[in-house]
Design a protein around this motif. Sequence first.
Motif, PDB file in Angstrom:
ATOM      1  N   GLU A 125       0.727  -1.051   0.041  1.00  0.00           N
ATOM      2  CA  GLU A 125       0.231   0.151   0.077  1.00  0.00           C
ATOM      3  C   GLU A 125       1.057   1.375   0.039  1.00  0.00           C
ATOM      4  O   GLU A 125       0.551   2.081  -0.534  1.00  0.00           O
ATOM      5  N   THR A 126       1.934   1.174   0.679  1.00  0.00           N
ATOM      6  CA  THR A 126       2.915   2.308   0.641  1.00  0.00           C
ATOM      7  C   THR A 126       3.892   2.506  -0.460  1.00  0.00           C
ATOM      8  O   THR A 126       4.136   3.500  -0.762  1.00  0.00           O
ATOM      9  N   GLY A 127       4.351   1.490  -0.895  1.00  0.00           N
ATOM     10  CA  GLY A 127       5.031   1.446  -1.885  1.00  0.00           C
ATOM     11  C   GLY A 127       6.466   1.592  -1.696  1.00  0.00           C
ATOM     12  O   GLY A 127       7.368   1.564  -2.381  1.00  0.00           O
ATOM     13  N   LYS A 128       6.643   1.480  -0.353  1.00  0.00           N
ATOM     14  CA  LYS A 128       8.044   1.392   0.273  1.00  0.00           C
ATOM     15  C   LYS A 128       8.839   0.343  -0.280  1.00  0.00           C
ATOM     16  O   LYS A 128       8.233  -1.186  -0.256  1.00  0.00           O
ATOM     17  N   PRO A 129      10.197   0.154  -0.479  1.00  0.00           N
ATOM     18  CA  PRO A 129      10.893  -1.023  -0.811  1.00  0.00           C
ATOM     19  C   PRO A 129      10.959  -2.101   0.432  1.00  0.00           C
ATOM     20  O   PRO A 129      10.949  -1.797   1.739  1.00  0.00           O
ATOM     21  N   VAL A 130      10.993  -3.344   0.056  1.00  0.00           N
ATOM     22  CA  VAL A 130      10.989  -4.484   0.949  1.00  0.00           C
ATOM     23  C   VAL A 130      12.065  -4.180   1.929  1.00  0.00           C
ATOM     24  O   VAL A 130      12.079  -4.474   3.150  1.00  0.00           O
ATOM     25  N   PRO A 131      13.578  -3.896   1.652  1.00  0.00           N
ATOM     26  CA  PRO A 131      14.450  -3.981   2.632  1.00  0.00           C
ATOM     27  C   PRO A 131      14.088  -2.792   3.796  1.00  0.00           C
ATOM     28  O   PRO A 131      14.697  -2.870   4.865  1.00  0.00           O
ATOM     29  N   GLU A 132      13.794  -1.576   3.248  1.00  0.00           N
ATOM     30  CA  GLU A 132      13.456  -0.389   4.207  1.00  0.00           C
ATOM     31  C   GLU A 132      12.282  -0.883   5.135  1.00  0.00           C
ATOM     32  O   GLU A 132      12.594  -0.564   6.311  1.00  0.00           O
ATOM     33  N   VAL A 133      10.909  -1.680   4.869  1.00  0.00           N
ATOM     34  CA  VAL A 133      10.136  -1.958   5.684  1.00  0.00           C
ATOM     35  C   VAL A 133      10.649  -3.179   6.679  1.00  0.00           C
ATOM     36  O   VAL A 133      10.286  -3.075   7.806  1.00  0.00           O
ATOM     37  N   ALA A 134      11.344  -4.001   6.051  1.00  0.00           N
ATOM     38  CA  ALA A 134      12.032  -5.096   6.954  1.00  0.00           C
ATOM     39  C   ALA A 134      12.945  -4.562   8.126  1.00  0.00           C
ATOM     40  O   ALA A 134      12.632  -5.116   9.072  1.00  0.00           O
ATOM     41  N   GLN A 135      13.572  -3.641   7.535  1.00  0.00           N
ATOM     42  CA  GLN A 135      14.576  -2.925   8.863  1.00  0.00           C
ATOM     43  C   GLN A 135      13.637  -2.490   9.720  1.00  0.00           C
ATOM     44  O   GLN A 135      14.020  -2.288  10.836  1.00  0.00           O
ATOM     45  N   ASP A 136      12.595  -1.552   9.193  1.00  0.00           N
ATOM     46  CA  ASP A 136      11.904  -0.667   9.963  1.00  0.00           C
ATOM     47  C   ASP A 136      11.159  -1.788  11.103  1.00  0.00           C
ATOM     48  O   ASP A 136      11.289  -1.384  12.490  1.00  0.00           O
ATOM     49  N   LEU A 137      10.944  -2.921  10.704  1.00  0.00           N
ATOM     50  CA  LEU A 137       9.986  -4.010  11.415  1.00  0.00           C
ATOM     51  C   LEU A 137      11.025  -4.918  12.035  1.00  0.00           C
ATOM     52  O   LEU A 137      10.550  -5.681  13.190  1.00  0.00           O
TER      53      LEU A 137
END
Length: 96
Positions: free
Chosen positions: A22-34
Motif C-alpha cells: 500500500e505504501t510502495g516502500k521497498p522491502v528492505p526498508e520496511v524489513a529494517q523498520d520492522l
Amino acid sequence: MAEKRRVFTAEFREGAVRIVTETGKPVPEVAQDLGINETTLASWVSRAKRAGNGRGESEAEELARLRAENTQLRRDNKELGMERDVLKRCMVLWVK
C-alpha cells in the motif's frame, strides 16, 4: 548452539505485506523498520501476490467486469419496469 527461530503471527505478516503493497516502500526498508529479515518479508510479499493473482483478476479487470455487470442489470431493470407497466395497463383494461 543454534539461534531460536522467531515465530510471527498471521496478523503481523499481513500487516507487513500491506505496508509494502500500500505504501510502495521497498522491502528492505520496511524489513529494517520492522526488525525482520528482508528475505523473509520478500517471501511473504511474493506469496501474497501469488495468492491475490490466484483469484484470476486484477483490480482493473474486476472494475471492468463490475461495470459491465452493472450496465446489464440496469438494462434488465428498465425492461422489467416496462413489462410491469404493460401488465398494469392490461389489468386496468381487464377490470373495466
